[in-house]
Design an enzyme around this catalytic site. Structure first.
Site, PDB file in Angstrom:
ATOM      1  N   GLY A 327     -41.976   9.422  12.524  1.00  0.00           N
ATOM      2  CA  GLY A 327     -41.419   8.074  12.517  1.00  0.00           C
ATOM      3  C   GLY A 327     -42.035   7.166  13.558  1.00  0.00           C
ATOM      4  N   SER A 328     -41.201   6.319  14.124  1.00  0.00           N
ATOM      5  CA  SER A 328     -41.684   5.265  15.027  1.00  0.00           C
ATOM      6  C   SER A 328     -42.180   5.767  16.372  1.00  0.00           C
ATOM      7  CB  SER A 328     -40.577   4.224  15.240  1.00  0.00           C
ATOM      8  OG  SER A 328     -40.296   3.548  14.035  1.00  0.00           O
TER       9      SER A 328
END
Length: 633
Positions: A327-328
């Protein structure tokens, strides 16, 4: 009429018989003499050696296995002496089960002992001595000694046993030992090590017990004992003492490990904390865990079934074997790639309307928020997906691959544990090799977009994320991550570092690294992780992340309450602190827990508070947190 004797003829017959008798005796003595010569002269050396072997018994002396301690000297794996009740099946008279029943009348043998013994019996040879009870008390030893004559093939033996005093804590790091199997024997034979395991019943099976087996085991000694024809020892002729195994001094801090494990509660996940300057792994968490003591004497069927069939998979070493989209938490590295490859500057701005259009598809921000005009710092602070969708499209997948590779993404880090997974760092070359059909081998430009936010084909281990975070904190200097800080000679006490110097340096521009670090500090001050780090007396640099477990259908909105718990998003967080001079770098994942900001970041805060301040959970709470502006990951 008187018959006259023919004396001369009888004398000739006598002489003939005498000659035959003498010849027979001479032949017999000749045969005896030739046999004597054959035994005493021609084959003297062979029979002398055999006689010497009958007179001398060579007994192997098992070396003491090295102990394992944490960086502060706390024992994690130790040896202790105990009595075991053992059965040699080939020496049992009558039925084995009946013997065990009669043994149970003298020494307590419960159902679990019987099940474990049957399992060992199926894995071993009948002439091997197998334990049916361990850790006998002095009273039980005395009771059996009084009845030993009733049980041929059963004996009490004093053994050095392995124990893991911390039980489930750091179990995936330490691993465990177990009885030597036929597969182990075959491997030892192939490696030419079988002689060093004479008299040894146990060998490392998992974790550091396995990867450092050659160091921990030591060297087997021998003792030559003169024995009588009945096998009774008379005297010791010579003795070569064993060389004890070396000790392992880990980089793990046991107290930090316990705090990190407790922070997960009943949730599944993983955490790795590294000291950037040295590569020392300070904590290595895989939740849930297991008790390695269950495996030492052979785990019983019920316990094995409970561990092996659990949907939480406690036996899996998650930081090492589990691969995830991160993810981020990938965004700081993407930002650095944009700066280093000249696709972005720290002050370059763009308008974020809440989505990024590519072709005929819209890629939306998490929560569909629009952040307006943003630069790199703002994009990391609020976790704008649109900014990094755009950046990924400008960089291209191969440029992203080449930049990320030196940080350790999709690579074997070289940690001193076996079985590390590689993960996937996608590229056009990787896709051609991964798929067989031509239409699958082609890389489509739209596939690059999700790569920029840590999704798509990206699949990394938590260890790789932690190592990359440590390298970033260390300004591009790659120190190989390791769990064993040094190996200690158990006789002299001399210690040898396992990783004495850096592996390599990534040529990064200091101003670019500093720009990314400053943006990451804004994440913990006013961005997505501000609530978790409110009131911290140190400055941390970090990035929250939320990774999808499955893809939503077109137009479908994510609603955690309507999705099976194991299909919900993973919560992630990566950070280092203090930001200006990092002493610890952390990466963690809480499986299926949702937002990284609300679930994962608070765990990292507990880890930082203890390591930097000595503060434990439950001590005075920090001041009331300020309102959080961002609502991203």
């Amino acid at each position: 009429m008187t018959e006259l004797k023919n004396t001369e003829r009888e004398l000739q017959h006598f002489r003939l018989r005498l000659l035959v008798a003498v010849g027979f005796v001479v032949v017999c003595f000749g045969l005896l003499a030739s046999r004597f010569w054959y035994l005493q002269v021609a084959n003297h050396d062979a029979y002398a050696a055999r006689a010497e072997q009958n007179r001398i018994s060579v007994v192997p002396i098992t070396p003491h296995r090295g102990v394992v301690v944490d960086r502060n000297g706390t024992l994690l794996a130790r040896n202790y002496s105990a009595y075991t009740l053992e059965i040699t099946p080939s020496k049992i008279r009558g039925k084995l089960e009946e013997t065990i029943d009669r043994l149970g009348e003298v020494v307590q043998i419960d159902a679990r002992d019987r099940r474990r013994f049957r399992q060992l019996l199926g894995e071993s040879r009948r002439f091997e001595s197998l334990p049916i009870r361990s850790r006998l008390t002095d009273e039980e030893v005395a009771r059996f000694a009084a009845h030993a004559y009733r049980f041929p093939g059963v004996e009490i033996r004093a053994r050095l046993l392995r124990s893991y005093p911390q039980a489930e804590t750091a179990a995936h790091v330490i691993g465990y030992i177990g009885r030597i199997s036929q597969r182990d024997l075959n491997r030892l034979e192939e490696d030419g090590l079988i002689a060093n395991y004479r008299g040894t019943d146990y060998i490392g099976k998992e974790g550091l017990e396995k990867s450092y087996e050659a160091v921990l085991h030591g060297k087997t000694g021998v003792e030559e004992v003169e024995v009588t024809a009945s096998g009774r020892a008379v005297r010791t002729l010579s003795r070569t003492p064993p060389v004890p195994g070396k000790n392992l001094i880990l980089s793990i801090d046991l107290e930090l490990q316990k705090i990190a494990e407790a922070a997960f509660g009943d949730r599944r996940g993983a955490l790795v904390a590294i000291e950037p300057a040295t590569g020392d792994i300070l904590a290595f968490v895989s939740r849930p865990s297991f008790d390695p003591n269950l495996f030492v004497d052979g785990i019983d069927v019920e316990s094995w079934k409970a561990l092996n069939e659990s949907p939480d998979h406690p036996l899996i070493n998650r930081p090492l074997y589990g691969t995830y989209p991160i993810g981020s938490t990938y965004k700081p590295f993407m930002a650095l790639a944009g700066l280093e490859l000249g696709k972005r500057t720290a002050t370059w701005t763009m308008y974020d309307p809440g989505f990024f259009e590519f072709g005929d598809r819209r890629y939306r921000n998490s929560g569909e928020r629009a952040y307006g005009t943003i630069d790199m710092k703002r994009a990391l602070e609020v976790s704008s997906d649109t900014y990094f969708y755009s950046l990924a499209a400008d960089l291209g997948v191969d440029a992203i691959h080449d930049f990320m590779k030196p940080f350790g993404f999709g690579q074997i880090t070289g940690i001193d544990l076996g079985g590390e997974k590689t993960g996937i760092l996608p590229s056009t070359t990787w896709k051609r090799r991964a798929y067989s059909k031509p239409e699958q081998q082609r890389w489509y430009a739209g596939e690059t977009i999700s790569i920029g936010v840590g999704q798509g084909y990206n699949s990394f281990t938590l260890l790789q994320l932690a190592q990359a975070t440590s390298v970033l904190a260390n300004d591009g200097i790659y120190m190989k991550p390791h769990l064993v800080k040094s190996v200690q000679d158990s006789i002299t006490g001399e210690q040898t570092l396992t990783v004495p110097h850096e592996s390599y340096r990534i040529p990064l521009k200091p101003e670019n690294v500093q720009a990314v670090k400053q943006a990451m500090t804004s994440v913990t001050k006013s961005g997505t992780a501000a609530r978790a780090f409110a009131g911290a007396p140190y400055v941390a640099a970090g990035k929250t992340g939320t990774a999808q477990v499955y893809s939503l259908r077109s137009g479908e909105r994510y609603n955690a309450s309507k999705i099976d718990e194991r299909l919900r998003d993973h919560a992630l967080f990566m950070a280092f602190a203090p930001a200006e001079q990092p002493r610890i770098a952390v990466a963690l994942i809480v499986e299926n827990a949702g937002w990284g900001a609300t679930v994962a970041a608070p765990i990292a805060r507990q880890v930082f508070d203890f390591w930097l301040l000595g503060k434990r959970p439950g001590e005075p709470a920090p001041p009331t947190p300020q309102p959080m502006e961002a609502s991203g990951d």
